[in-house]
Design a protein around this motif. Structure first.
Motif, PDB file in Angstrom:
ATOM      1  N   CYS A 569       0.846  -1.185   0.000  1.00 43.09           N
ATOM      2  CA  CYS A 569       0.000   0.000   0.000  1.00 43.09           C
ATOM      3  C   CYS A 569       0.885   1.240   0.000  1.00 43.09           C
ATOM      4  CB  CYS A 569      -0.890  -0.020   1.239  1.00 43.09           C
ATOM      5  SG  CYS A 569      -1.841   1.489   1.457  1.00 43.09           S
ATOM      6  N   CYS A 572       0.279   3.088   3.651  1.00 44.01           N
ATOM      7  CA  CYS A 572       0.684   2.557   4.952  1.00 44.01           C
ATOM      8  C   CYS A 572       1.679   1.408   4.846  1.00 44.01           C
ATOM      9  CB  CYS A 572      -0.537   2.123   5.766  1.00 44.01           C
ATOM     10  SG  CYS A 572      -1.269   0.596   5.157  1.00 44.01           S
ATOM     11  N   CYS A 589      -6.436  -1.970   0.547  1.00 49.97           N
ATOM     12  CA  CYS A 589      -5.352  -2.178   1.497  1.00 49.97           C
ATOM     13  C   CYS A 589      -5.781  -3.248   2.496  1.00 49.97           C
ATOM     14  CB  CYS A 589      -5.047  -0.875   2.225  1.00 49.97           C
ATOM     15  SG  CYS A 589      -3.744  -1.068   3.454  1.00 49.97           S
ATOM     16  N   CYS A 595      -6.811   1.732   7.156  1.00 47.23           N
ATOM     17  CA  CYS A 595      -6.345   2.417   5.950  1.00 47.23           C
ATOM     18  C   CYS A 595      -7.388   2.223   4.858  1.00 47.23           C
ATOM     19  CB  CYS A 595      -4.996   1.847   5.512  1.00 47.23           C
ATOM     20  SG  CYS A 595      -4.455   2.484   3.915  1.00 47.23           S
ATOM     21  N   PHE A 597      -7.120   3.049   1.618  1.00 47.25           N
ATOM     22  CA  PHE A 597      -6.598   3.128   0.254  1.00 47.25           C
ATOM     23  C   PHE A 597      -7.241   2.082  -0.668  1.00 47.25           C
ATOM     24  CE2 PHE A 597      -3.758   1.695  -3.092  1.00 47.25           C
ATOM     25  CZ  PHE A 597      -3.504   2.891  -3.749  1.00 47.25           C
TER      26      PHE A 597
HETATM   27 ZN   LIG Z   1      -2.849   0.987   3.456  1.00 52.05          ZN
END
Ligand SMILES: [Zn+2]
Ligand SMILES: [Zn+2]
Length: 659
Positions: A569, A572, A589, A595, A597
Motif C-alpha cells: 500500500c 501505509c 489495502c 487504511c 486506500f
Molecule cells: Zn494501506
C-alpha cells in the motif's frame, strides 16, 4: 366407461393452451378444456410467506397476472358438473392441480394422469380417474417451502455481507460449489510433461502402419522428458521389429438406453448445442403437441405397446437381422425413480422428424429422441478387432485394427466409426522401420463442467431431479455466479465469494450428501413414508441457528477478499489485496478499515486500443459478469467490443533479431 356420462357437463383443466388444444381433439363435445396458464397461486414475492412459528404454514396468493384466469376457472367450475384435473404427471403437476382445486372449490373433482397426449392414453386416463394425491402435493410443497426459506433468508445476509441484489438458492448453491471446486483443482493443477513414441512400420512392400510404444522389459513405459525420449529413439533405431502376437476377436457395441430427462439434456448439449433450458422448452412443446411421452422422467422403461410398435417398425424398415430375438429391456439406475414411469420416446414411431409440422428446434430434438428410442431396440454393431503386438528388442509396440462387420444400431444413429485397416500379419513376420515419431504431451487438468457434465454430476450425486436440472443450471447463470466460456461453465468472482461463504457458515446447505438426503426425504414424503412438516423443521432449526451465527460473525471485508498481492500500500505499506466490490474487482489495502486506500483493478491484454491507438485494451465485465473489452481512456474513448480484438500486424512491428 368414461363416455357413458355424456349428458354431464365436464370441465378439464390443464396448464397450457397448446396442451388444451391437443387434448380437446381427443375428448367429446361434453368436455370443455381450459388452461390455467401454469401456476395459479404462489408464495408472495414481497415477504417470506411461510409461518416458521406455526408448522411452516405457507401463505399462498393468487399468482401475479392470474386474476383473470382464476375468475374464468371459478366460473367454469361452477357451471360444470364434474372437474377433471389433467395437469402434468409429476409432483409439480399434482401441486398445480391442488391449487386449482383450492381456488375453484369445485365440489366434484377428479385427477387424470397420462404420460402422452394420444387418443389411447387419454381414453385410458379418463377411464381411470383418481383422487388428488396429497402425498405428492405435500412433497412438492415441502420443496417449495425449503427453497423459499433458504432463498429468502440467505439473500439479505448476502446483501449485507457481499453485495446488494444477490440471491442464493438451496440446490443451486451446491451446483455452484461443484463448479468453484473444479476451478480450484484446475488452478492447483501442475501439468506434467510426458512423451509418446510411435513407429511407422512396413511389411515388405505393403501399406505402412503406425504402432504405439507401450512397454519396456515387460513393464508399462513412461517417458518424462525429451532426453529420455531421445535415448529410447536412439535404441529403437537399431532394433529389429517382429510381430509377436496377432489376436482377432469380435467386438460388440451396444446401443444406449432410451432417454431420461438427464440423458436427453446431455445429448442435446453435445449433439445439438442446446442448453438444458432450451432442451426442456422444446421438449415441452413436443409433449404438448402429443409427439413425445412426458419429458420429465428418470425411467428408461418402455411400455409393452411401445416396444411392440418399435420392433414392428425395425422389422419393416431395416429387416429381421436388425431385430433382437426379444426386446431389449433397460434397468432404471436411479435409486428412487420418481412417479413418471416411461422413458422419453416418440408416441408414434412411424412419424419421422421431416414430416412434422413443427419448428426447427422441435424437429432436431424429435429426431434425436426418435433415433435413441429406435436404436435402443436394435441389435449391437459388430466389429472385427485385431490386436497386434510387435517386439523391438526389449520394447513392445501395440496397434489395434478394427473393421465393421455389421452396422446394427448404428444404421439408425450413424457413428459406426471409420474402419482402421491393418495389413494381414502373422506371428514371426519381420517388419522394417520407416520412421520413429516421438511427440511431446502434457497432462491436462480436470475439465471445466459443461451443462452436459454438470447434469450428469447432479444426477450421480443424487442432488437433482428431472424437474430441477434445467432450472438449476439456468439460475446459476442468470444470477451471475457462473458464466459460459464457449460451452464451459466458469465461476465468476461473486460465485466464488458466495460459495466460500456458504461452505464456511452453512456447511450443510452446500453439502452434497446432505442435499442428496434431502431429495430422498422429499421422495419419502411423496411415497407417504414421511410427513412434510417434520422434514422441513429438521432442516430449518439448525439452518436458523447457522443464519444467526453468520449474521454476527461474518466480516464483510474478509469474505470479499479474492487474492493477496505482492504489492504494498503506498499509504501505509501493508500488502494490497484484490477484493470483490459492487462493480467487480478492485485493489484494497489489507489494513482496511484503518487504511482506506483503494485503486481500480485493471486487467490488460497487452494491446493498444484499436479505437484511439492511445489507451490500453482492458478486460471489463457487465454486472451480470459477462466479459467485454474496453479502452482504458473511457469515457474519453468509447471503444468497446464483446470480442477480444485481434493483435493485427503484431509480427511486423517486432524488430528483426539482431546478430
Ligand atoms: Zn494501506
Ligand atoms: Zn481508446
Amino acid at each position: 366407461m368414461w363416455y357413458d356420462r355424456r349428458e354431464m357437463n365436464k370441465l378439464v383443466v390443464v396448464e397450457s393452451p397448446t396442451k388444451a388444444r391437443t387434448l380437446g381433439k381427443f375428448l367429446g363435445e361434453e368436455f370443455k378444456v381450459v388452461s390455467s396458464m401454469g401456476h395459479v397461486r404462489d408464495l408472495p414475492k414481497s415477504e417470506l410467506g411461510v409461518d416458521v412459528e406455526h408448522d411452516f404454514q405457507p401463505h399462498y396468493l393468487i399468482a401475479k397476472g392470474k386474476k383473470k384466469t382464476t375468475t374464468m376457472l371459478k366460473k367454469a367450475a361452477r357451471e360444470a358438473d364434474l372437474l377433471f384435473l389433467a395437469t402434468d404427471p409429476d409432483r409439480e403437476g399434482e401441486a398445480i392441480a391442488w391449487h386449482i382445486l383450492e381456488v375453484t372449490k369445485a365440489p366434484k373433482a377428479q385427477r387424470v394422469v397420462f404420460h402422452e397426449i394420444t387418443e389411447e392414453a387419454i381414453a385410458e386416463a379418463f377411464a381411470h380417474p383418481r383422487e388428488l394425491d396429497l402425498k405428492l402435493v405435500d412433497s412438492q410443497q415441502a420443496r417449495r417451502i425449503l427453497d423459499r426459506l433458504v432463498g429468502y433468508q440467505l439473500s439479505p445476509l448476502l446483501w449485507r455481507k457481499v453485495r446488494a441484489g444477490l440471491s442464493a438458492g438451496r440446490v443451486q448453491s451446491v451446483a455452484v460449489r461443484l463448479i468453484v471446486e473444479r476451478e480450484r483443482e484446475r488452478e492447483a493443477f501442475k501439468p506434467q510433461e510426458y512423451w509418446e513414441i510411435e513407429a511407422r512400420l512396413q511389411k515388405g512392400e505393403q501399406q505402412t502402419f503406425t504402432a504405439k510404444l507401450v512397454e519396456k522389459g515387460g513393464k508399462k513405459i513412461t517417458l518424462g522428458g525429451k532426453e529420455e525420449a531421445d535415448q529410447v529413439v536412439a535404441e529403437l533405431k537399431e532394433a529389429d521389429y517382429e510381430v509377436v502376437k496377432v489376436e482377432k476377436k469380435e467386438r460388440r457395441r451396444y446401443p444406449y438406453p432410451p432417454f431420461t430427462t438427464s440423458t436427453l439434456q446431455q445429448a442435446a448439449v453435445n449433439v445439438l448445442g442446446f442448453s438444458a433450458a432450451r432442451t426442456m422448452r422444446v421438449a415441452q412443446n413436443l409433449y404438448e403437441a402429443g409427439l413425445i411421452t412426458y419429458h420429465r422422467t428418470d425411467s428408461v422403461t418402455l411400455s409393452e405397446k411401445a416396444l411392440k410398435e418399435i420392433r414392428g417398425f425395425i422389422r419393416k424398415e431395416y429387416g429381421s437381422s436388425y431385430l433382437p430375438e426379444i426386446a431389449n429391456r433397460y434397468k432404471t439406475r436411479v435409486r428412487l425413480a420418481q412417479e413418471a414411469h416411461e422413458a422419453i420416446r416418440p408416441t408414434k414411431v412411424e412419424l419421422r422428424a421431416e414430416s412434422l409440422e413443427a419448428g426447427g428446434d422441435e424437429k432436431k430434438l424429435y429426431e434425436l429422441i426418435w433415433r435413441q428410442a429406435v436404436a435402443c431396440q436394435v441389435v449391437p454393431a459388430v466389429y472385427e478387432q485385431v490386436n497386434v503386438e510387435i517386439k523391438a528388442d526389449g520394447y513392445l509396440f501395440k496397434v489395434v485394427g478394427s473393421k465393421l462387420l455389421f452396422d446394427g444400431f448404428t444404421r439408425v444413429t450413424g457413428g459406426a466409426g471409420e474402419d482402421k485397416g491393418l495389413p494381414e500379419q502373422k506371428v514371426g513376420d519381420k517388419l522394417s522401420l520407416v520412421e520413429l515419431l516421438p511427440s511431446q504431451h502434457f497432462t491436462e487438468p480436470p475439465p471445466r463442467y459443461t451443462e452436459a457434465t454438470l447434469v450428469k454430476a447432479l444426477e450421480e450425486e443424487g442432488i437433482g431431479r428431472p424437474s430441477t436440472y434445467a432450472p438449476i443450471i439456468s439460475t446459476i447463470q442468470g444470477r451471475g455466479y457462473v458464466s459460459k466460456e464457449g460451452n464451459q461453465l466458469r465461476p465468476e468472482d461473486v460465485g466464488i465469494v458466495v460459495s466460500d461463504l456458504l461452505v464456511a457458515y452453512f456447511p450443510k446447505v452446500v453439502d452434497l450428501s446432505f442435499t442428496a438426503r434431502m431429495e430422498e426425504e422429499l421422495d419419502e414424503i411423496a411415497k407417504g413414508e414421511r410427513q412434510w412438516v417434520p422434514v422441513v423443521a429438521e432442516f430449518y432449526e439448525p439452518f436458523a441457528k447457522d443464519l444467526e451465527k453468520a449474521q454476527q460473525n461474518i466480516d464483510k471485508s474478509s469474505v470479499t477478499t479474492l487474492e493477496e498481492t505482492a504489492e504494498s500500500c503506498p499509504e501505509c505499506g501493508k500488502p494490497l489485496v484484490v477484493k470483490l466490490g459492487k462493480y467487480g474487482r478492485f485493489y484494497s489495502c489489507s489494513g482496511f478499515p484503518e487504511c482506506k486506500f483503494t485503486k481500480p483493478f485493471i486487467e490488460t491484454i497487452g494491446m493498444k486500443c484499436p479505437g484511439c491507438g492511445e489507451g490500453e485494451v482492458i478486460v471489463k465485465r457487465t454486472r451480470r459478469g459477462k466479459i467485454f473489452y474496453g479502452c482504458s481512456r473511457y469515457p474519453k474513448c468509447q471503444w468497446a467490443s464483446w470480442r477480444k480484438p485481434e493483435k493485427e500486424g503484431e509480427e511486423d512491428e517486432k524488430e528483426p533479431p539482431q546478430g
